[in-house]
Design an enzyme around this catalytic site. Structure first.
Site, PDB file in Angstrom:
ATOM      1  N   LEU A 140     -10.661  -4.016   1.816  1.00  0.00           N
ATOM      2  CA  LEU A 140      -9.414  -3.556   2.203  1.00  0.00           C
ATOM      3  C   LEU A 140      -8.829  -4.524   3.401  1.00  0.00           C
ATOM      4  O   LEU A 140      -8.244  -5.606   4.003  1.00  0.00           O
ATOM      5  CB  LEU A 140      -9.025  -2.482   3.631  1.00  0.00           C
ATOM      6  CG  LEU A 140     -10.584  -1.618   2.839  1.00  0.00           C
ATOM      7  CD1 LEU A 140     -11.110  -0.060   3.090  1.00  0.00           C
ATOM      8  CD2 LEU A 140      -9.848  -0.758   1.333  1.00  0.00           C
ATOM      9  N   ASP A 141      -7.298  -4.350   3.379  1.00  0.00           N
ATOM     10  CA  ASP A 141      -5.575  -5.152   4.513  1.00  0.00           C
ATOM     11  C   ASP A 141      -6.662  -4.579   5.263  1.00  0.00           C
ATOM     12  O   ASP A 141      -7.502  -3.830   6.625  1.00  0.00           O
ATOM     13  CB  ASP A 141      -4.957  -4.445   3.823  1.00  0.00           C
ATOM     14  CG  ASP A 141      -3.611  -5.153   3.020  1.00  0.00           C
ATOM     15  OD1 ASP A 141      -4.689  -5.617   2.148  1.00  0.00           O
ATOM     16  OD2 ASP A 141      -2.679  -3.841   2.514  1.00  0.00           O
ATOM     17  N   VAL A 142      -6.188  -5.778   6.498  1.00  0.00           N
ATOM     18  CA  VAL A 142      -6.791  -5.881   7.701  1.00  0.00           C
ATOM     19  C   VAL A 142      -6.308  -4.587   9.184  1.00  0.00           C
ATOM     20  O   VAL A 142      -6.895  -3.550   9.663  1.00  0.00           O
ATOM     21  CB  VAL A 142      -5.710  -6.806   8.742  1.00  0.00           C
ATOM     22  CG1 VAL A 142      -6.341  -6.785  10.334  1.00  0.00           C
ATOM     23  CG2 VAL A 142      -6.264  -8.015   8.420  1.00  0.00           C
ATOM     24  N   ARG A 243       0.303   0.979  -1.303  1.00  0.00           N
ATOM     25  CA  ARG A 243       1.665   0.089   0.083  1.00  0.00           C
ATOM     26  C   ARG A 243       2.676   0.124  -1.328  1.00  0.00           C
ATOM     27  O   ARG A 243       3.610   0.463  -0.798  1.00  0.00           O
ATOM     28  CB  ARG A 243       1.533  -0.938   0.743  1.00  0.00           C
ATOM     29  CG  ARG A 243       0.645  -0.258   1.538  1.00  0.00           C
ATOM     30  CD  ARG A 243      -0.009  -1.845   2.228  1.00  0.00           C
ATOM     31  NE  ARG A 243       0.585  -2.560   3.723  1.00  0.00           N
ATOM     32  CZ  ARG A 243       0.757  -4.016   3.244  1.00  0.00           C
ATOM     33  NH1 ARG A 243       0.031  -4.724   3.650  1.00  0.00           N
ATOM     34  NH2 ARG A 243       1.935  -4.184   4.557  1.00  0.00           N
TER      35      ARG A 243
END
Length: 321
Positions: A140-142, A243
């Site tokens: 997952l993204d930060v 996103r």
């Protein structure tokens, strides 16, 4: 972590007259790019002095080459507050907090989910193909919070990765967006890395060689003014897919400045949470569904806009057949 090793090479008669960079590259099996870095850093020395790569070597010369060896394994980090949502003999499901990376990018880096996994479950270090991933089957993204899956053995990791590639995994996200948005819909827009901004993706032009197929389904769970709480199910796993897809249809994530989202100063991150993950178990083949509760910072952000998170399953996209 990294260690430096100094190799001492002696030029024999057959190699006399060869360029020093070619001599060292052949002797140590190093790539041209690696050799360039060594010369740029002054790590190749002839008679104790840094050598230039065009130097011709002579018989009997001793050449010292210092090579930094880096370890790619995730360093165990017992200080990471690892929250396990589900555990069995093959799989682990972790509740990743926002602000933490999934795995290290630099040798010796700590503070990631992978570091925490190998500290508590050492077998994870050998489960994934890339040892820095600590057994993680995806990432997952930060700034994204939520559930991630990890394997405890290579066979389990391979089976779960195959499930991802075959679209046999059900991944669901909760997002808060602004802008006009239908009650539900599908976004099927191939994505690619932006050629001038490598930290983001964009819709890929028709026929682009670097295009990656991307398919998302969404359904609105609640509205307040121009804010919409959305569940998104993604069938593919392209970088920044949720996103980019929502921004592409005019409904960017709240707090997502990279994709044109509305500012959320009190939240301090973009509003995206990996709510649930369902995977076929690598041994039993039965579906394993794991949920991550909505974090309090996201609950508070909803409250600021007069929204609440519905009961589990309420208004959600139906399970995949």
């Amino acid at each position: 972590m990294s260690t430096a090793t100094t190799h001492t090479l002696t030029v024999d008669a057959a190699k006399a007259g060869q360029r020093v960079d070619l001599f060292v590259g052949e002797a140590l099996g190093l790539s041209r790019a690696r050799m360039k870095r060594l010369f740029d850093e002054g790590q190749v020395r002839v008679n104790g002095r840094p050598a230039k790569k065009g130097l011709m070597v002579a018989e009997g010369q001793r050449i010292a080459v210092t090579v930094e060896e880096t370890t790619r394994e995730a360093v165990p980090d017992a200080d990471f507050p690892l929250v396990i949502l589900h555990e069995d003999a093959s799989l682990l499901f972790v509740d990743k907090p926002a602000g933490r990376a999934s795995h290290p990018l630099q040798p010796g880096e700590t503070g990631t989910v992978a570091n925490a996994l190998v500290a508590r479950y050492p077998e994870c270090a050998q489960a994934s193909q890339d040892p820095r991933e600590g057994g993680l089957c995806h990432r997952l993204d930060v700034e994204t919070s939520g559930v991630v899956a990890a394997a405890r053995a290579r066979e389990a990791w391979t089976a779960v990765r195959e499930s991802f590639s075959q679209r046999a995994v059900d991944k669901r996200y909760i997002a808060l967006v602004t802008g006009p948005l239908a009650d539900e819909g599908e976004v099927e827009v191939p994505l690619r890395h932006h050629p001038r901004h490598p930290d983001r993706v964009e819709p890929a032009p028709h026929g682009a060689e670097d295009a990656r197929e991307a398919l998302s389904h969404f359904r609105v769970l609640g509205r307040s003014g121009d804010y919409s709480l959305v569940e998104v199910r993604i069938l593919t796993g392209v970088l920044h897919q949720v996103r980019a897809h929502l921004a592409g249809i005019g409904a960017p994530l709240v707090g997502d400045a990279l994709y044109g989202g509305r500012e959320a100063p009190e939240l301090g991150r973009f509003f995206l949470h990996a709510r649930s993950l369902t995977v076929p178990h690598p041994v039993t083949k039965e579906p394993v569904r794991v949920e991550s509760p909505l974090p309090q910072d996201l609950v508070a952000e909803l409250g600021r806009h007069g929204l609440t998170f519905p009961e589990a399953g309420a208004g959600a996209i139906p399970p995949s057949p």
